[in-house]
Design a protein around this motif. Structure first.
Motif, PDB file in Angstrom:
ATOM      1  N   ASN B 291      41.175  23.939  12.784  1.00 34.91           N
ATOM      2  CA  ASN B 291      41.278  25.592  13.369  1.00 34.91           C
ATOM      3  C   ASN B 291      41.521  27.059  12.614  1.00 34.91           C
ATOM      4  O   ASN B 291      40.696  27.571  12.147  1.00 34.91           O
ATOM      5  N   LEU B 292      42.554  26.400  11.887  1.00 40.37           N
ATOM      6  CA  LEU B 292      43.324  27.149  10.410  1.00 40.37           C
ATOM      7  C   LEU B 292      42.683  27.870   9.994  1.00 40.37           C
ATOM      8  O   LEU B 292      41.955  28.422   9.139  1.00 40.37           O
ATOM      9  N   HIS B 293      41.519  26.981   8.853  1.00 40.21           N
ATOM     10  CA  HIS B 293      40.098  27.160   8.146  1.00 40.21           C
ATOM     11  C   HIS B 293      39.282  27.322   8.631  1.00 40.21           C
ATOM     12  O   HIS B 293      37.816  27.992   7.563  1.00 40.21           O
ATOM     13  N   GLY B 294      38.662  27.597   9.865  1.00 38.90           N
ATOM     14  CA  GLY B 294      37.365  28.200  10.467  1.00 38.90           C
ATOM     15  C   GLY B 294      36.415  27.089  10.586  1.00 38.90           C
ATOM     16  O   GLY B 294      35.325  27.256  10.667  1.00 38.90           O
ATOM     17  N   VAL B 295      37.300  26.051  10.328  1.00 39.57           N
ATOM     18  CA  VAL B 295      35.743  24.770  10.402  1.00 39.57           C
ATOM     19  C   VAL B 295      35.571  24.791  12.275  1.00 39.57           C
ATOM     20  O   VAL B 295      35.484  24.994  12.704  1.00 39.57           O
ATOM     21  N   SER B 296      34.095  25.557  11.878  1.00 33.61           N
ATOM     22  CA  SER B 296      33.089  25.694  13.833  1.00 33.61           C
ATOM     23  C   SER B 296      33.585  24.022  13.928  1.00 33.61           C
ATOM     24  O   SER B 296      33.838  22.649  13.883  1.00 33.61           O
ATOM     25  N   GLY B 297      33.953  24.238  15.695  1.00 32.80           N
ATOM     26  CA  GLY B 297      34.358  23.633  16.765  1.00 32.80           C
ATOM     27  C   GLY B 297      33.064  21.853  16.445  1.00 32.80           C
ATOM     28  O   GLY B 297      33.934  21.129  16.531  1.00 32.80           O
ATOM     29  N   ALA B 298      31.862  22.354  16.307  1.00 34.32           N
ATOM     30  CA  ALA B 298      31.168  20.842  15.750  1.00 34.32           C
ATOM     31  C   ALA B 298      31.288  20.841  14.501  1.00 34.32           C
ATOM     32  O   ALA B 298      31.625  19.758  15.058  1.00 34.32           O
TER      33      ALA B 298
END
Lengths: 334, 335
Positions: B291-298
């Motif tokens: 989440n912190l690294h902005g990896v998409s939920g997908a």
């Protein structure tokens, strides 16, 4: 000594399939479920054993049947495959996008899909055998990887299947759906592999006891990898049929019907032992038909679709409990 | 193999730490990576919030650990969490003034009862646990959807929800207290004679039975405890995230993954409960980091899949070196 004598006697008896033969039990159960369904539906003024209904049952068991056949191969070697549901979804998407509505691209698309599913099976097999990751975790991990790819790239249906390809899903030869012939073909093919080839014997040996199989000179890793390739290939074919029926690819094609767990349930319902080494395709086909007949009965009676799951769960537990009673002497399984 | 029980008594702590060594490394690495990405993460409040978020999964992992180490699976816990949340909501809907301790007690009793049913199916009807709990999962999920038609009514009162999202003392959340209590109880259980019989049963059911272990009772106990753990998790999940017919979906796989990340062998007979709970924290830390690294939920699940496979692979390698197994004994007990 006496034990050996008893065992040989057992084996001699087993050649004539008796009532306790697992496959016979599965088909007796199928007959029972059908009879029960027939009585309840007729009692409520419906028609159960009509041609349309029987054809419908066949039509509905094709996809689960294909997945369950593949799953049988994996389970027989003492493995299992939880990645098939997402693989099916990807297969429908890749098939529909590659075809893109053009007749000329049907064949290449089918080859791409089959190649892709074989690769996924290869990866499953290699992770399980070479990296020594437990099959449950390995295929669950692969399922997660596929799921991420699907969810990152697709939000809804994609691609388009040409009309010519839709014949595969919906056409009939006489009263029998074309796709049912595909299932029959796959069943015969897998039966031949299991009962008439060296690979098949080795699969039973590995599932029975991997250690002993290895010490007897079976290349256990190759056998397991081959089983997983077979499993994923059947899932690929199931994906092609789903794509042809849906007319497009869909990210939820494999997951909504829970083909991963349903196929395992069907295999076990068909009398194949989850720990591996015993069972076969005939039983699996029976297990799939039992689930399809149940579904058809519930549809005819207008049972709430959610309530169907409750009964399904109960039927699966009850059936396996019955098999367990029969096989109590034959050994334990976790 | 029979020396296992003795060994565990003698060098319990050392062995437990060694057994789970990879997961502690994994957890440390993830926490360092989180610290780099977000230095504020280690402020007490946020750390406690992280622990609170992790609590349900940690509790589920503790329950699942008991089942796995004795040689089974429990696939029904996810649906049991959902059932718990929905039953709580419907109970408060039906009896608006119901005291929360009574509802909690109802949930715990229900969870234990479902677990007991699982145990009976496995121990008495001799259905493999994978199928027994899979069937139970279908039954529970179907029942919840049939009952609520997919959209449960009612709301949970504040005093009930406090367990999942409120604080007990100062800034110490109830969830963390409950999680610690469950963790301590499980560790004590595993150190007692019961724990050793569990490991012995998972290692070799037949040998354990011949040595006088009442295997059927062990099965009943572990599935009941796993059901109880799922009910506790349901109370926390209901408080933390509210009502949904999807509340516990997929939790069973996450709990099993956490236990395996902790180095426990599927098929039973080996593993440490502390490492299993550390595995649950690692999974949660992984989600936080992504989440912190902005990896998409997908894409999150792709990364999760890769890391789980890699961690279990590396864990298997280290594990065999630590135990110095002779080359002829390969890891047993698949499926």
């Amino acid at each position: 000594m006496t034990e050996v004598a008893v065992r040989t006697a057992d084996r001699r008896q087993a050649r004539v399939p008796g009532l306790t033969d697992p496959v016979v039990m599965v088909y007796l159960a199928l007959a029972g479920v059908t009879a029960l369904g027939f009585i309840t539906v007729e009692a409520r003024g419906g028609d159960f054993l009509t041609l349309t209904n029987v054809v419908g049952i066949l039509h509905n068991s094709v996809v689960l049947g294909l997945v369950a056949l593949g799953q049988t191969a994996a389970i027989l070697t003492g493995s299992l495959d939880l990645s098939v549901a997402y693989l099916i979804s990807i297969c429908t998407l890749v098939a529909a996008e590659t075809m893109n509505g053009q007749d000329s691209r049907v064949l290449p698309a089918m080859l791409v899909v089959l190649g892709m599913s074989a690769t996924v099976g290869l990866i499953n097999g290699i992770v399980i055998t070479k990296l020594q990751v437990n099959a449950f975790i390995a295929t669950l991990g692969v399922a997660f990887i596929l799921r991420g790819y699907i969810e990152d790239n697709y939000t809804g249906p994609a691609g388009k299947v040409p009309v010519s390809f839709q014949h595969l899903g919906y056409d009939r030869i006489g009263p029998i759906p074309v796709s049912a012939f595909v299932l029959a073909g796959a069943t015969v093919a897998l039966w031949l592999v299991l009962r008439r080839t060296r690979l098949g014997y080795h699969m039973y040996a590995v599932g029975g006891d991997e250690q002993i199989a290895r010490l007897s000179g079976v290349r256990t890793h190759r056998v397991k990898i081959a089983a997983h390739v077979l499993c994923s290939l059947s899932a690929g074919v199931a994906g092609l049929i789903l794509a042809s029926r849906l007319g497009a690819g869909a990210p939820w094609a494999g997951t909504e019907a829970r083909y991963d767990l349903e196929s395992i349930a069907a295999v076990v319902l068909g009398g194949t032992v989850l720990a591996g080494g015993r069972g076969g395709v005939a039983g699996t086909l029976g297990g799939v038909l039992i689930l399809a007949v149940l579904d058809s009965v519930f549809n005819q009676l207008g049972v709430d679709p959610f309530f169907k799951n409750v009964v399904r769960g109960a039927v699966i537990i009850a059936a396996v409990a019955l098999y367990a009673r029969r096989g109590q002497r034959a050994g334990d399984n976790t | 193999m029979t020396a296992l029980a003795v060994d565990i008594r003698r060098e319990g702590l050392r062995r437990a730490l060694q057994a789970g060594a990879p997961v502690y490394l994994l957890l440390a690495a993830l926490l360092v990576a989180i610290a780099v990405a977000d230095p504020g993460f280690f402020e007490p409040d946020r750390l406690l919030a992280f622990a609170k978020r992790s609590a349900p999964l940690v509790i589920l992992a503790a329950g699942q650990y008991l089942v796995i180490v004795s040689g089974g699976y429990d696939l029904s816990v996810g649906s049991l969490v959902t059932v718990g949340v929905v039953v709580a909501a419907e109970t408060f809907n039906e009896f608006p003034g119901a005291p929360w301790p009574a509802v909690v007690a109802l949930l715990l009793a229900g969870g234990a009862l479902v677990g007991l049913a699982n145990g009976l199916i496995v121990a008495v009807l001799r259905v493999p646990s994978f199928i027994a709990t899979l069937g139970m999962m279908l039954i529970l999920e179907g029942a919840v959807f049939y009952w609520t038609q997919g959209s449960p009514h009612g709301s949970l009162p504040e005093d009930f929800r406090a367990l999942g999202r409120g604080n007990a003392v100062g800034s110490l959340p109830w969830a963390v207290v409950i999680c610690l209590a469950v963790g301590t109880a499980t560790v004590l259980l595993m150190r007692a004679a019961f724990g050793r019989t569990l490991l012995a049963t998972g290692d070799n059911e037949r040998a354990a039975a011949l040595a006088g272990v009442r295997v059927a009772r062990i099965r009943l106990a572990v599935f009941t405890l796993s059901g109880l753990a799922a009910a506790i998790a349901a109370v926390l999940v209901g408080g933390f995230s509210g009502i949904s017919a999807q509340a516990g979906r997929g939790d069973e796989f996450e709990a099993i993954t956490a236990v395996v990340l902790g180095g426990a062998a599927l098929g039973g007979g080996a593993g440490s409960v502390v490492a299993a709970m550390a595995g649950a924290f690692s999974l949660q830390a992984l989600f936080t980091l992504l989440n912190l690294h902005g990896v998409s939920g997908a894409l999150e699940s792709t990364v999760q899949g890769l890391i789980v496979i890699a961690a279990v692979w590396l864990g298997a390698v280290n594990w065999s070196r630590v135990r110095r197994r002779p080359a002829t004994t390969t890891p047993r007990g698949e499926a």
